[in-house]
Design a protein around this motif. Structure first.
Motif, PDB file in Angstrom:
ATOM      1  N   LYS B  59      47.398  51.570  43.954  1.00  0.00           N
ATOM      2  CA  LYS B  59      47.616  51.367  44.922  1.00  0.00           C
ATOM      3  C   LYS B  59      47.470  51.011  46.306  1.00  0.00           C
ATOM      4  N   ARG B  60      46.847  50.899  47.129  1.00  0.00           N
ATOM      5  CA  ARG B  60      45.940  49.904  47.789  1.00  0.00           C
ATOM      6  C   ARG B  60      44.725  49.207  47.765  1.00  0.00           C
ATOM      7  N   LEU B  61      44.438  49.943  46.415  1.00  0.00           N
ATOM      8  CA  LEU B  61      43.338  49.246  46.326  1.00  0.00           C
ATOM      9  C   LEU B  61      43.361  48.154  45.084  1.00  0.00           C
ATOM     10  N   THR B  62      42.524  47.294  44.876  1.00  0.00           N
ATOM     11  CA  THR B  62      42.675  45.588  44.071  1.00  0.00           C
ATOM     12  C   THR B  62      41.373  45.752  43.532  1.00  0.00           C
ATOM     13  N   PHE B  63      41.350  45.888  42.072  1.00  0.00           N
ATOM     14  CA  PHE B  63      40.152  45.279  42.112  1.00  0.00           C
ATOM     15  C   PHE B  63      39.824  44.082  41.047  1.00  0.00           C
ATOM     16  N   GLN B  64      38.484  43.173  41.294  1.00  0.00           N
ATOM     17  CA  GLN B  64      38.896  41.739  40.752  1.00  0.00           C
ATOM     18  C   GLN B  64      37.528  41.569  40.149  1.00  0.00           C
ATOM     19  N   PHE B  65      37.261  40.713  38.647  1.00  0.00           N
ATOM     20  CA  PHE B  65      36.693  40.984  37.984  1.00  0.00           C
ATOM     21  C   PHE B  65      36.345  39.091  38.115  1.00  0.00           C
TER      22      PHE B  65
END
Lengths: 114, 111
Positions: B59-65
């Motif tokens: 949804k409104r959360l974006t996770f990056q590695f």
């Protein structure tokens, strides 16, 4: 309920008293973890069980801390001769099987040592 | 052992603004997990990242590695008051599955 439960939710102990904190993991979860969370900090690992075997207790801060899981389900964390620095929230988490990665945390027990 | 450092420690935002928290390590990480802890609550698992350069959205959360697998970020678009809490990154250790948590970023949202 299907979640991890802990009791008591709050415990006030006088310095020098012994306390016992209980964790009921999700039914069938193989692994169980105890963490200590000081105010404003992230949880820190204390000890880990796979079924009834305690496989790692490297995080226990002193020999006053002892944990057991005799039948591979319920676990008890015991703190002997509590000190003020033991004041923290003690979190229990369970993991379905070794190799899975989502830990389910209980609500924690807030221990205050006066 | 490996440690993960989080910045910032605190963040106040106006409702509707974006928010980002960063997790950094001096060594290559095999994975990174993110948890949310509401005030007075317990950590709740959000996601795990394992691949270099991985990006996942909820949804409104974006996770990056990161490409080098030494850092990770969590970005929230258009924050809401329900986003209030402390966001932790954590490293899942291969041996034993115990978690090593960062110090957390406490998010406060003004309505």
């Amino acid at each position: 309920g299907a979640g991890v439960s802990q009791s008591p939710r709050y415990k006030v102990a006088k310095r020098g008293q012994d306390v016992a904190l209980r964790c009921d993991p999700i039914s069938g979860h193989v692994s169980l973890f105890w963490y200590q969370q000081a105010l404003g900090q992230g949880p820190e690992f204390l000890t880990y069980f796979q079924n009834e075997a305690q496989l790692d207790k490297s995080g226990l801060p002193s020999d006053r801390f002892f944990a057991e899981r005799p039948e591979g389900s319920v676990s008890t964390l015991k703190i002997q001769r509590t000190q003020q620095e033991d004041s923290a929230v003690y979190l229990c988490a369970s993991l379905k099987v070794a190799g899975s990665y989502e830990q389910y945390f209980g609500p924690g027990t807030r221990l205050t040592v006066t | 052992g490996q440690q993960v450092m989080q910045i910032p420690q605190y963040q106040h935002v106006q409702e509707g603004e974006d928010f980002t928290t960063y997790c950094n390590s001096s060594t290559t990480l095999s994975n990174i997990q993110w948890y949310k802890q509401r005030p007075g609550g317990h950590p709740v698992f959000l996601i795990q990242l394992v691949k270099s350069g991985e990006v996942k959205k909820q949804k409104r959360l974006t996770f990056q590695f990161g490409e080098a697998k030494k850092n990770s970020s969590l970005h929230i678009t258009a924050t809401q008051t329900t986003d209030v809490g402390t966001y932790f990154c954590a490293l899942l250790r291969n041996a034993g599955n115990m978690l090593t948590f960062g110090g957390g970023t406490r998010l406060m949202v003004k309505p």
